[in-house]
Write an enzyme that holds these catalytic residues in place. Structure first.
Site, PDB file in Angstrom:
ATOM      1  N   ARG A   1      25.873 -16.480 -34.927  1.00 59.60           N
ATOM      2  CA  ARG A   1      27.091 -15.831 -35.422  1.00 59.60           C
ATOM      3  C   ARG A   1      27.522 -14.659 -34.538  1.00 59.60           C
ATOM      4  O   ARG A   1      28.712 -14.377 -34.431  1.00 59.60           O
ATOM      5  CB  ARG A   1      26.895 -15.363 -36.865  1.00 59.60           C
ATOM      6  CG  ARG A   1      26.974 -16.541 -37.829  1.00 59.60           C
ATOM      7  CD  ARG A   1      26.707 -16.145 -39.245  1.00 59.60           C
ATOM      8  NE  ARG A   1      27.146 -17.195 -40.155  1.00 59.60           N
ATOM      9  CZ  ARG A   1      26.896 -17.203 -41.448  1.00 59.60           C
ATOM     10  NH1 ARG A   1      26.206 -16.209 -42.001  1.00 59.60           N
ATOM     11  NH2 ARG A   1      27.336 -18.189 -42.202  1.00 59.60           N
TER      12      ARG A   1
ATOM     13  N   LYS B   1      23.227 -31.292 -54.165  1.00 56.27           N
ATOM     14  CA  LYS B   1      23.853 -31.387 -55.482  1.00 56.27           C
ATOM     15  C   LYS B   1      25.301 -31.858 -55.451  1.00 56.27           C
ATOM     16  O   LYS B   1      26.119 -31.342 -54.715  1.00 56.27           O
ATOM     17  CB  LYS B   1      23.794 -30.020 -56.168  1.00 56.27           C
ATOM     18  CG  LYS B   1      22.394 -29.695 -56.672  1.00 56.27           C
ATOM     19  CD  LYS B   1      22.252 -28.253 -57.078  1.00 56.27           C
ATOM     20  CE  LYS B   1      22.931 -27.975 -58.409  1.00 56.27           C
ATOM     21  NZ  LYS B   1      22.917 -26.505 -58.706  1.00 56.27           N
TER      22      LYS B   1
ATOM     23  N   GLY C   1      25.801 -24.791 -44.154  1.00 54.81           N
ATOM     24  CA  GLY C   1      24.678 -24.055 -43.581  1.00 54.81           C
ATOM     25  C   GLY C   1      23.499 -24.935 -43.216  1.00 54.81           C
ATOM     26  O   GLY C   1      22.967 -24.861 -42.104  1.00 54.81           O
TER      27      GLY C   1
ATOM     28  N   GLY D   1      29.769 -21.793 -47.131  1.00 55.05           N
ATOM     29  CA  GLY D   1      30.631 -21.805 -48.317  1.00 55.05           C
ATOM     30  C   GLY D   1      32.102 -21.828 -47.965  1.00 55.05           C
ATOM     31  O   GLY D   1      32.895 -22.544 -48.584  1.00 55.05           O
TER      32      GLY D   1
HETATM   33  P1  ADP Z   1      24.849 -27.738 -46.713  1.00 56.40           P
HETATM   34  O1  ADP Z   1      24.197 -26.366 -46.697  1.00 56.40           O
HETATM   35  O2  ADP Z   1      24.913 -28.330 -45.320  1.00 56.40           O
HETATM   36  O3  ADP Z   1      26.178 -27.741 -47.407  1.00 56.40           O
HETATM   37  P2  ADP Z   1      23.388 -28.517 -49.063  1.00 56.40           P
HETATM   38  O4  ADP Z   1      22.989 -27.098 -49.293  1.00 56.40           O
HETATM   39  O5  ADP Z   1      24.348 -29.147 -49.986  1.00 56.40           O
HETATM   40  O6  ADP Z   1      23.884 -28.715 -47.539  1.00 56.40           O
HETATM   41  O7  ADP Z   1      22.095 -29.445 -49.131  1.00 56.40           O
HETATM   42  C1  ADP Z   1      20.982 -29.272 -48.319  1.00 56.40           C
HETATM   43  C2  ADP Z   1      19.719 -29.620 -49.073  1.00 56.40           C
HETATM   44  O8  ADP Z   1      19.781 -30.939 -49.609  1.00 56.40           O
HETATM   45  C3  ADP Z   1      18.513 -29.598 -48.167  1.00 56.40           C
HETATM   46  O9  ADP Z   1      17.670 -28.549 -48.571  1.00 56.40           O
HETATM   47  C4  ADP Z   1      17.868 -30.965 -48.391  1.00 56.40           C
HETATM   48  O10 ADP Z   1      16.462 -30.900 -48.514  1.00 56.40           O
HETATM   49  C5  ADP Z   1      18.470 -31.414 -49.695  1.00 56.40           C
HETATM   50  N1  ADP Z   1      18.427 -32.880 -49.856  1.00 56.40           N
HETATM   51  C6  ADP Z   1      18.999 -33.808 -49.066  1.00 56.40           C
HETATM   52  N2  ADP Z   1      18.676 -35.045 -49.483  1.00 56.40           N
HETATM   53  C7  ADP Z   1      17.889 -34.903 -50.563  1.00 56.40           C
HETATM   54  C8  ADP Z   1      17.233 -35.816 -51.456  1.00 56.40           C
HETATM   55  N3  ADP Z   1      17.338 -37.126 -51.296  1.00 56.40           N
HETATM   56  N4  ADP Z   1      16.499 -35.302 -52.474  1.00 56.40           N
HETATM   57  C9  ADP Z   1      16.405 -33.957 -52.637  1.00 56.40           C
HETATM   58  N5  ADP Z   1      16.996 -33.051 -51.853  1.00 56.40           N
HETATM   59  C10 ADP Z   1      17.728 -33.518 -50.825  1.00 56.40           C
HETATM   60 MG    MG Z   2      23.107 -25.305 -48.181  1.00 53.02          MG
END
Ligand code: ADP
Ligand code: MG
Length: 393
Positions: free
Chosen positions: A39, A200, A350, A373
């Site tokens: 960053r 989620k 992230g 976010g």
């Molecule tokens: P980002 O930060 O890129 O938006 P998220 O925070 O939504 O992504 O999700 C990242 C998390 O999702 C990671 O910690 C990863 O371990 C979890 N994840 C991905 N696939 C699975 C799965 N099949 N079961 C449980 N957790 C998962």
């Molecule tokens: Mg995340």
């Protein structure tokens, strides 16, 4: 490509002016040292331009969540050192962001010099977007520049409030982020393939709907796909499934039809751990007691087929629990497929950015957003408060 509609630092006369620049220096620290300076690097073009143009550059940022307390471990002091090293420009650090001493320091500094103010969140007024606090910040300068894309989804004093007291324009990072991410909303480049994953569904319902409206194909993996697969009546065993979101998932499935593509196989594990037993199964054959931790090889192949044809790819959310090396294959294979495709590639989120930086493919991606976010809210089609307050061209 959609033109950028906000004024930038190129559109104002900055020479001989004091410029308050909101940067996103919310970086990970470890033992008083900056652990990842992505960053800080991303803010350099704006800072270097302003120094070159003869402005007095006053930088402000938040760091972590001190909740209005002065926490030494969340001081921006280590960032001043790293910034100075990366930019080759001396950076003066001051121990607050408002008050008579800071005003004096800002008044006395020379042009083409850089001052970094202490963490704005040491004051509770920052996150409350207190107008007096915002006016105090504004009193340090004659022009406000917002270059903190990662904080633009928050209407805080340093990201939004201050813009009510000064002419407000975008920095180069802000411009770059909005221009790249804006391509996902512009409906100009097809085939547009979106890939969503992560933990989620409930966090990302808005993004799913928005991208389904715009993308030709939405590929879905990661934990969030499980809820959609459960909505189709498939057994998910011990996999992460959000019962509360099954209904909305069914509705989305109905509306999306063939545009939403779900995994056809999975790597499953008998425990949530890196050294669990694993096997690859068709998505229709997840046994009780097992959980999906990654997409399977046939899914990788299917998704890669779509990516190969794409002209624009937007990716948010890992395909599996990539933090475990044993379950990072799907995420890495998809990163590789994106790197190999001729499409313009944009990554937001992230954890997705962390996943890609582990692969060594960073240089082959057109844009990796610095805002988690903020990039999600932007892709949802929401107006970001820190952008809305900037002057239109
Ligand atoms: P980002 O930060 O890129 O938006 P998220 O925070 O939504 O992504 O999700 C990242 C998390 O999702 C990671 O910690 C990863 O371990 C979890 N994840 C991905 N696939 C699975 C799965 N099949 N079961 C449980 N957790 C998962
Ligand atoms: Mg995340």
């Amino acid at each position: 490509m959609a033109a950028f509609k906000k004024k930038t630092i190129r559109d104002v006369d900055v020479r001989g002016r004091r410029i308050l620049v909101r940067v996103d220096f919310n970086v990970p620290l470890k033992n008083g040292k900056v652990e990842d300076d992505t960053r800080i690097q991303a803010a350099l073009p704006t800072i270097q331009y302003l120094v070159r143009e003869g402005a007095a550059v006053i930088l402000c940022s938040h760091l972590g969540r001190p909740k209005g307390q002065r926490l030494p471990e969340l001081s921006l002091r280590p960032v001043a050192e790293r910034l100075s090293r990366l930019s080759g420009i001396p950076v003066t650090f001051v121990e607050d962001c408002i008050g008579p001493e800071i005003k004096e320091a800002a008044r006395k500094m020379g042009f083409s010099e850089v001052l970094l103010l202490e963490n704005t969140r040491f004051h509770p007024e920052e996150t409350k977007n207190d107008p007096n606090f915002a006016a105090e910040l504004a009193s340090l300068a004659e022009i406000y520049v917002n270059d903190a894309f990662g904080a633009a989804h928050r209407a805080h004093a340093s990201s939004e409030g201050v813009a009510h007291y000064l002419p407000a324009v975008a920095g180069f990072l802000m411009e770059k982020e909005l221009t790249f991410l804006g391509r996902a909303l512009s409906d100009l480049e097809h085939p547009f393939v979106a890939i969503l994953g992560g933990a989620k569904v409930s966090d990302k319902i808005g993004v799913v709907k928005s991208l389904l409206d715009r993308a030709d194909t939405l590929l879905m993996g990661g934990g969030m796909a499980n809820t959609f697969l459960a909505a189709q009546g498939l057994n998910m065993g011990e996999s992460l499934v959000e019962e509360d979101a099954i209904e909305v998932a069914s509705e989305i499935l109905k509306q999306a039809g063939d545009n939403l593509v779900l995994p056809i196989d999975a790597t499953i594990a008998d425990a949530f751990s890196d050294d669990a037993h694993q096997q690859i199964v068709p998505i229709t054959a997840v046994p009780d007691g097992w959980r999906i931790l990654d997409i399977g090889p046939e899914t990788v192949e299917k998704f890669s087929g779509f990516l190969k044809e794409a002209r624009l790819v937007v990716w948010n959310g890992p395909m599996g629990v990539f933090e475990f090396d044993s379950f990072a294959k799907g995420t890495h294979a998809i990163a590789q497929a994106i790197a190999d495709s001729d499409a313009v590639s944009i990554i937001g989120g992230g954890d997705s950015a962390a996943a890609i930086s582990k692969t060594g493919l960073v240089d082959q991606i057109d844009h990796i957003s610095t805002g988690g976010g903020a990039s999600l809210e932007f892709l949802e089609g929401k107006e970001l408060p820190g952008v809305a307050v900037l002057e239109d061209k």
